[in-house]
Design a protein around this motif. Structure first.
Motif, PDB file in Angstrom:
ATOM      1  N   GLN A 111       1.427   4.348  -5.162  1.00  0.00           N
ATOM      2  CA  GLN A 111       2.440   3.991  -6.150  1.00  0.00           C
ATOM      3  C   GLN A 111       2.004   2.781  -6.967  1.00  0.00           C
ATOM      4  OE1 GLN A 111       5.811   3.602  -3.511  1.00  0.00           O
ATOM      5  NE2 GLN A 111       6.600   5.617  -4.090  1.00  0.00           N
ATOM      6  N   TYR A 112       1.418   1.797  -6.300  1.00  0.00           N
ATOM      7  CA  TYR A 112       0.953   0.609  -7.003  1.00  0.00           C
ATOM      8  C   TYR A 112      -0.130   0.979  -8.023  1.00  0.00           C
ATOM      9  CZ  TYR A 112      -0.944  -3.882  -8.214  1.00  0.00           C
ATOM     10  OH  TYR A 112      -1.371  -4.966  -8.936  1.00  0.00           O
ATOM     11  N   SER A 133      -4.942  -6.977  -6.282  1.00  0.00           N
ATOM     12  CA  SER A 133      -3.494  -6.803  -6.181  1.00  0.00           C
ATOM     13  C   SER A 133      -2.957  -7.528  -4.945  1.00  0.00           C
ATOM     14  CB  SER A 133      -3.168  -5.312  -6.072  1.00  0.00           C
ATOM     15  OG  SER A 133      -3.365  -4.858  -4.739  1.00  0.00           O
ATOM     16  N   CYS A 168       0.406   2.083  -1.705  1.00  0.00           N
ATOM     17  CA  CYS A 168      -0.811   1.785  -2.468  1.00  0.00           C
ATOM     18  C   CYS A 168      -0.959   2.766  -3.628  1.00  0.00           C
ATOM     19  CB  CYS A 168      -2.028   1.841  -1.552  1.00  0.00           C
ATOM     20  SG  CYS A 168      -3.549   1.319  -2.347  1.00  0.00           S
ATOM     21  N   LEU A 214      -1.787  -6.095  -2.546  1.00  0.00           N
ATOM     22  CA  LEU A 214      -2.106  -5.222  -1.413  1.00  0.00           C
ATOM     23  C   LEU A 214      -3.445  -5.555  -0.768  1.00  0.00           C
ATOM     24  CD1 LEU A 214      -0.960  -1.866  -3.020  1.00  0.00           C
ATOM     25  CD2 LEU A 214       0.248  -3.197  -1.286  1.00  0.00           C
TER      26      LEU A 214
END
Length: 130
Positions: free
Chosen positions: A33-34, A67, A31, A69
């Motif tokens: 990194q995203y 996203s 998360c 995620l």
């Protein structure tokens, strides 16, 4: 306050759906990194929050919940917080009367500890950890 006085409104027509929530959360490495990648690719999104009130309650939530995620989001910040006025604060300064509720809560963290109201509670927690 100045923006309110001059009736300044921001255009959010080209903005993703806004989400908000707690400023206390836990993020996985994926998360993080995203989010960092999103900010790198969308600097205007980051800049849009420069003068936003309570940006920390909207910024990350908006990125993550718009996203892929979003399916992994659990609406539980794992914090024991009493949203009431007690011991001179909202959220409440926790005290020794909260120990049993904290233990039963299955939360990993608690908020808010402040001397002297929380002194006995902190001592009891330390005693139970040893």
């Amino acid at each position: 306050n100045l923006q309110k006085k001059i009736n300044f409104k921001r255009n959010i027509a080209d903005f993703p759906k806004l989400y908000g929530g707690s400023t206390w959360w836990s993020l996985s490495a994926a998360c993080c990194q995203y989010v960092l990648g999103f900010i790198d690719k969308n600097p205007s999104f980051f800049n849009r929050f420069k003068y936003t009130f309570c940006a920390e309650e909207i910024f990350f939530q908006t990125i993550i919940l718009n996203s892929p995620l979003k399916e992994n989001v659990v609406n539980d910040n794992l914090r024991y917080i009493l949203w009431e006025n007690r011991n001179g604060n909202v959220p409440a300064n926790l005290d020794e009367t909260d120990i049993k509720t904290i233990e039963k809560s299955e939360k990993l963290f608690a908020r808010r500890f402040e001397y002297p109201a929380s002194e006995k509670l902190v001592a009891e927690i330390k005693k139970r950890l040893i």
